[in-house]
Design an enzyme around this catalytic site. Structure first.
Site, mmCIF file in Angstrom:
data_model
loop_
_atom_site.group_PDB
_atom_site.id
_atom_site.type_symbol
_atom_site.label_atom_id
_atom_site.label_comp_id
_atom_site.label_asym_id
_atom_site.label_seq_id
_atom_site.Cartn_x
_atom_site.Cartn_y
_atom_site.Cartn_z
ATOM 1 N N GLU A 1 1.054 -1.184 -0.063
ATOM 2 C CA GLU A 1 0.045 -0.026 0.040
ATOM 3 C C GLU A 1 0.912 1.344 -0.120
ATOM 4 O OE1 GLU A 1 -2.667 -3.143 1.932
ATOM 5 O OE2 GLU A 1 -0.706 -2.616 2.139
ATOM 6 N N PHE B 1 -11.842 -6.176 13.766
ATOM 7 C CA PHE B 1 -10.708 -6.600 13.113
ATOM 8 C C PHE B 1 -10.416 -5.860 12.098
ATOM 9 C CE2 PHE B 1 -9.228 -9.389 9.415
ATOM 10 C CZ PHE B 1 -7.893 -9.659 9.913
ATOM 11 N N GLN B 2 -8.992 -5.629 11.743
ATOM 12 C CA GLN B 2 -8.623 -4.573 10.687
ATOM 13 C C GLN B 2 -9.196 -3.287 10.849
ATOM 14 O OE1 GLN B 2 -8.423 -6.561 6.831
ATOM 15 N NE2 GLN B 2 -6.364 -7.385 7.270
ATOM 16 N N LYS C 1 -17.588 -0.242 5.123
ATOM 17 C CA LYS C 1 -18.030 -1.512 4.142
ATOM 18 C C LYS C 1 -19.631 -1.305 4.006
ATOM 19 C CE LYS C 1 -17.424 -6.230 3.028
ATOM 20 N NZ LYS C 1 -16.710 -7.486 3.452
ATOM 21 N N MET D 1 24.635 8.605 1.735
ATOM 22 C CA MET D 1 24.510 9.946 2.444
ATOM 23 C C MET D 1 24.653 10.092 3.908
ATOM 24 S SD MET D 1 24.188 13.295 1.238
ATOM 25 C CE MET D 1 23.199 13.227 0.029
#
Length: 566
Positions: A57, A119-120, A169, A479
């Site tokens: 993602e 959940f999630q 959802k 760097m």
């Protein structure tokens, strides 16, 4: 008697979302599916809406940034709830820092489960409040169209930036009866310039008449406003030398005789000395961030400062500013070009700057049996005739690419400026390629950066893209190692890779063409062969481990104190 057919139809929230995106002229989404966004993915499947499957993602957000940075259009992201949303946060923050228009749709658990640690589930609104221009959570299907329209307007109005829209959802699964309407695109209103800002614009022109050493800064705001033609016209009309920020590269072509180079920590000698010696500094669309204004107390010490920026919060925040103009760069320049002025041509000042540029160019020392990174980038510039879109990750290679590639147009350089995000490059190159499928895309990356998002090489293969991934491999976090050598007595704590993957085999695993340039052989011919291919390729370039980026302004020093000047 003929019955008039109803224009009403039933759509789910997910279908209405896709319709709303079409009204915003969105034709491409970067994302990754998950449980809470199954309705959206099903709607895209049935409507044949183009969406690109990345492999993480964070990459979805960076790919959308690459698309947006290289076009000026809004990048769009769709990720699932919980870890899907939190994985995207780095890319959202990066977009916020670089003023990138982006709309990120995050899945969310059903409205009845919000706040139950389902959940999630993640509190996306709280998590993204400080890294977005605005965020929303849609609680009813009849809010979708107006929220989407408002999100796109917000992302593109004023100082551009990312917006998050959280999608429970159950709302996406609900049905609603709507009237079919024609697609309509919101056009964000450009803020009207205040009378005070207009007066200050006129005052800048008056100051220009009396200045003997004026200088202009081209910032990312000029690029965002598509004001490069007006900027060039004004600079040439008054014969004013120009320096740029990292994100302003390409506003003036590098070959323009008025362009002195990038200014700041790793900027050119000519650009930094111009800043130090100017008596009128006209900054258009640049934030005066710390990599440019390395010592605010000794920055442009002899200059009256004018700052034109669309974000009033940036004006006077870092550098004391005499002429403050809150305006879109294009609007300001359009007005400045209308003033009748007999400003001096500043010929002596221009010649002085051009002499410094000629005497102290970016430089490096060639080495037998080695490929210097600067040399490699110069060769890529020659082979692409300075016309490729250049994408970078973050580190030494980013600065070498900024210094040694011959930029010729705005939006040509796609890089992470404000946040400095390693791993940005590969997904951003993917987004740039989707935006410009017929243009050459060059990614300069490092062995540290590439390993942060290397899984996205699978996307190159899956979608048959043509991105040339040039891996400058010095076996270190270059760097950070350079800073350790300069300021920590060469204590290279965790900046040297004693083990690395076989990048050639890694490319082969993703079915990509792969090249390992031979420092002792005809590497230039190898490079030309790799760049002429019509397929994506990994071009690995071994470079000296201890090569440094020069010149450099060390922390706390002013722009005229550079080390590593030839």
């Amino acid at each position: 008697m003929q019955t008039k057919q109803s224009s009403k139809t039933q759509l789910s929230g997910a279908e209405l979302l896709i319709n709303s995106l079409s009204k915003q002229q969105v034709s491409l989404i970067f994302g990754y599916p998950g449980g809470t966004i199954l309705p959206q993915y099903d709607a895209m499947y049935r409507k044949h809406f183009k969406n690109i499957l990345v492999r993480h993602e964070q990459a979805a957000a960076h790919a959308a940034e690459g698309f947006a940075k290289s076009t000026g259009k809004t990048g769009v992201v769709l990720v699932t709830s919980g870890p899907g949303a939190t994985n995207a946060i780095t890319g959202i923050t990066d977009a916020m820092r670089d003023s990138v228009p982006m709309v990120v749709f995050t899945g969310q658990v059903g409205t009845k489960l919000i706040g139950t640690d389902a959940f999630q589930e993640a509190d996306v609104l709280s998590l993204t409040k400080s890294i977005t221009k605005r965020n929303y959570q849609i609680r009813s299907v009849d809010e979708i169209e107006s929220t989407v329209a408002d999100a796109f307007e917000t992302a593109n109005s004023g100082r551009r930036g990312p917006v998050v829209v959280d999608l429970p959802k159950n709302v996406m699964s609900e049905k609603i009866e709507i009237d079919e309407t024609k697609p309509v695109t919101n056009q964000p209103a450009t803020p009207q310039m205040s009378a005070e800002s207009a007066d200050n614009l006129h005052a800048i022109i008056q100051a220009l008449k009396h200045a003997s050493k004026p200088l202009m800064i081209a910032g990312g705001g000029v690029v965002a406003a598509q004001a490069s033609p007006e900027f060039i016209e004004f600079a040439h009309q008054h014969q004013i030398p120009v320096v740029s920020s990292l994100l302003g590269l390409g506003v003036l072509p590098n070959a323009d005789p008025l362009f002195m180079g990038m200014a700041g920590m790793h900027g050119s000698y000519a650009a930094n000395m111009a800043l130090h010696k100017c008596d009128l500094l006209i900054n258009i669309g640049c934030r005066f961030e710390d990599r440019l204004a390395t010592n605010t107390k000794r920055f442009a010490p002899n200059a009256e400062v004018a700052h034109i920026d669309i974000d009033p919060k940036e004006i006077g925040k870092i550098i004391e500013t005499k002429y403050q103009v809150v305006a879109d760069a294009k609007d300001a320049l359009d007005q400045m070009l209308t003033y009748d002025t007999t400003a001096d041509t500043h010929a002596e000042w221009v010649a002085e700057n051009q002499q410094r540029k000629a005497q102290h160019p970016y430089h490096y020392r060639k080495q037998d049996g080695a490929i210097k990174p600067q040399q490699l980038i110069e060769k890529v510039g020659a082979l692409t005739e300075g016309k490729a879109y250049v994408v970078t990750d973050v580190g030494q290679h980013q600065m070498w690419a900024a210094q040694f590639y011959p930029y010729s147009f705005p939006r040509q350089l796609v890089t992470s400026g404000g946040l400095g995000t390693m791993g940005f490059g590969l997904p951003a190159a993917i987004g740039t390629q989707f935006a410009h499928p017929d243009q050459p895309i060059i990614l300069f990356t490092g062995d540290g950066s590439l390993q942060m998002t290397s899984e996205e090489m699978d996307v190159l293969s899956a979608y048959h893209l043509n991105v040339k991934v040039i891996l400058l491999n010095n076996g270190t976090l270059g760097m950070v190692r350079q800073w350790q050598d300069l300021f920590y007595d060469e204590r290279r704590s965790q900046t040297v890779f004693h083990e690395q993957p076989d990048f050639q085999k890694l490319a082969q695993a993703y079915a990509l063409e792969n090249y390992l340039l031979d420092p002792h052989g005809n590497w230039e011919q190898q490079l030309q062969q790799a760049l002429s291919s019509e397929h994506s390729a990994l071009i690995e370039v071994p470079i000296p481990k201890l090569e440094a980026v020069e010149p450099m302004i060390t922390p706390g020093q002013s722009n005229d104190h550079m080390i590593g000047v030839d």
